[in-house]
Design an enzyme around this catalytic site. Structure first.
Site, PDB file in Angstrom:
ATOM      1  N   HIS A  53       0.838  -1.206   0.000  1.00 23.35           N
ATOM      2  CA  HIS A  53       0.000   0.000   0.000  1.00 23.35           C
ATOM      3  C   HIS A  53       0.871   1.254   0.000  1.00 23.35           C
ATOM      4  CE1 HIS A  53      -3.665   2.096   0.218  1.00 23.35           C
ATOM      5  NE2 HIS A  53      -4.316   1.325   1.048  1.00 23.35           N
ATOM      6  N   ASP A  97      -8.062 -10.438 -17.948  1.00 19.89           N
ATOM      7  CA  ASP A  97      -7.984 -11.573 -18.872  1.00 19.89           C
ATOM      8  C   ASP A  97      -6.575 -11.676 -19.448  1.00 19.89           C
ATOM      9  OD1 ASP A  97      -8.255 -13.523 -20.787  1.00 19.89           O
ATOM     10  OD2 ASP A  97      -9.689 -12.406 -22.023  1.00 19.89           O
TER      11      ASP A  97
END
Length: 436
Positions: free
Chosen positions: A170, A377
């Site tokens: 983060h 994808d």
């Protein structure tokens, strides 16, 4: 490490079969060796955001498992050439810059002896075994000695399905950056090149920050998370039910799905803790918001780093927990967010958060709706499940994501186990959702 067997319950086994370091396909040039973290990045603790994507074994796909592995490694290497700081490291968790040394992205392969369609539902429990799906247990809270920014683990299931687990510090990214990074990586894998016409518009955008000689102390989790047993439960809110929920706040002009749902969840949390303790305790609802679009000029969504302002809704009295009041307060905070035009105003809001959080009990609500996690994808289709695991953070909060079919919002709520018993049986909450 290779050959290590990790047990998942009584019958499941997880075996580490390989481990290697993936380096950028082209070495980082000397003038980019040091990447200064922004003031906002410095204010974020060095803990890992863990994303896991599950891909079933598609019988219509002719790609072998070995081909997929090599495709992932090659495209990751190409991706790291563009996202060069991600292959670097921090000298310490509070160092205000990244040493871009091209040596820090670990890629682990593991085998799991269960079926993917069964296992992907158990991850919602978010227990200690979830971390074993991620490289080096990079799940939220991490050893203060860890300096890597990214880790990847590819989990092979008995059915041929795979779970791709990505951990990202983060310290260098928010949810938007994580989504942009995964979308870029997948596009490179699909298209085979970083120069493909579909990939170029997704190139990362970096803002060079000035060197800071007095780094600020990161915002740390509140102490309330240390003394409780936390559990995570998944709740699905269909769009039809969210429309009904909007109708309950007819006094508010065009309330959004997020406004009404975050208010309902928070309202129910406060009621649950009040019921269990037999007394009301003041609360804060904390909502991190992306401010890239509010900068002048606007920043591209592919801008790397933490561009967040945290909205805080204070609930000092039990009478302030109605849906209409909460939605109104969120609206007011949104107006303040729209005033953000530069680093300075965003930085001031962070200082405000750091000074105010922890005064009362807090509940975090982070929305990842609209982020492209469920459409990552690599060339073998979209994942059936995309999950940012949250329970390992061990704090009161929830993550909202779009459902895979687009019909509603999936909420992963983490609470103390005793509070959760009350929360998940709330009649009003249950009237708008289904527990999965």
């Amino acid at each position: 490490m290779i050959g290590k067997i990790l047990r998942f319950g009584r019958r499941q086994h997880h075996t580490i079969i390989s481990r290697e370091i993936i380096k950028p396909s082209s070495p980082t040039t000397s003038h980019l060796r040091t990447y200064n973290l922004s003031y906002l990045d410095q204010g974020i603790p060095h803990m890992y955001m863990p994303l896991i994507l599950f891909y079933p074994n598609n019988e219509n796909c002719s790609l072998t498992a070995d081909y997929k592995v090599q495709k992932l490694k090659k495209s990751l290497s190409q991706t790291l050439t563009r996202y060069y700081p991600f292959a670097g490291r921090l000298h310490t968790p509070t160092t205000p810059y990244v040493d871009c040394n091209d040596e820090e992205v670990v890629f682990v392969e593991a085998k799991h002896d269960s079926q993917l369609h069964k296992f992907q539902h158990t991850i919602e429990e978010e227990d200690e075994t979830v971390g074993q799906l991620f490289a080096d247990d990079m799940v939220w809270i991490r050893s203060p000695h860890s300096t890597s920014l990214v880790g990847v683990q590819l989990n092979h299931f008995a059915c041929g399905g795979i779970g791709l687990a990505v951990s990202m510090s983060h310290k260098i990214c928010d949810g938007c950056t994580l989504g942009s990074y995964m979308n870029y990586w997948a596009s490179v894998a699909r298209c085979g090149s970083t120069d493909h016409k579909e990939v170029l518009p997704l190139n990362p955008h970096f803002i060079q920050s000035p060197t800071t000689t007095n780094p600020i102390n990161p915002l740390q989790p509140t102490t309330q998370i240390r003394c409780a047993h936390f559990v995570t439960r998944k709740f699905i809110f269909p769009n039809s039910k969210l429309s009904d929920l909007k109708n309950k706040v007819s006094s508010i002009n065009s309330p959004t799905r997020f406004e009404v749902l975050s208010s309902l969840i928070y309202k129910t949390v406060v009621a649950a803790t009040t019921q269990r303790s037999s007394s009301f305790t003041p609360y804060f609802l904390a909502i991190p918001v992306d401010v890239r679009n509010h900068f002048v000029p606007k920043l591209p969504q592919t801008t790397v780093g933490n561009f967040l302002r945290t909205m805080l809704v204070a609930t000092r009295h039990e009478s302030e927990t109605s849906l209409s009041v909460l939605v109104s307060e969120i609206r007011k905070e949104k107006m303040e967010v729209k005033r953000v035009r530069s680093w300075q105003l965003t930085s001031q809001s962070l200082e405000s958060v750091m000074s105010r959080i922890g005064v009362s009990r807090s509940f975090w609500c982070s929305s990842l709706c609209g982020f492209p996690y469920s459409k990552v994808d690599f060339g073998w289709g979209n994942p059936t499940v995309a999950s940012v695991t949250f329970g390992a953070l061990r704090r009161n909060g929830c993550v909202l994501m779009d459902t895979p079919n687009g019909d509603g919002i999936l909420a992963r709520v983490t609470l103390d186990s005793l509070d959760m018993e009350v929360f998940q049986n709330d009649k009003e909450l249950l009237s708008f959702c289904k527990i999965n």
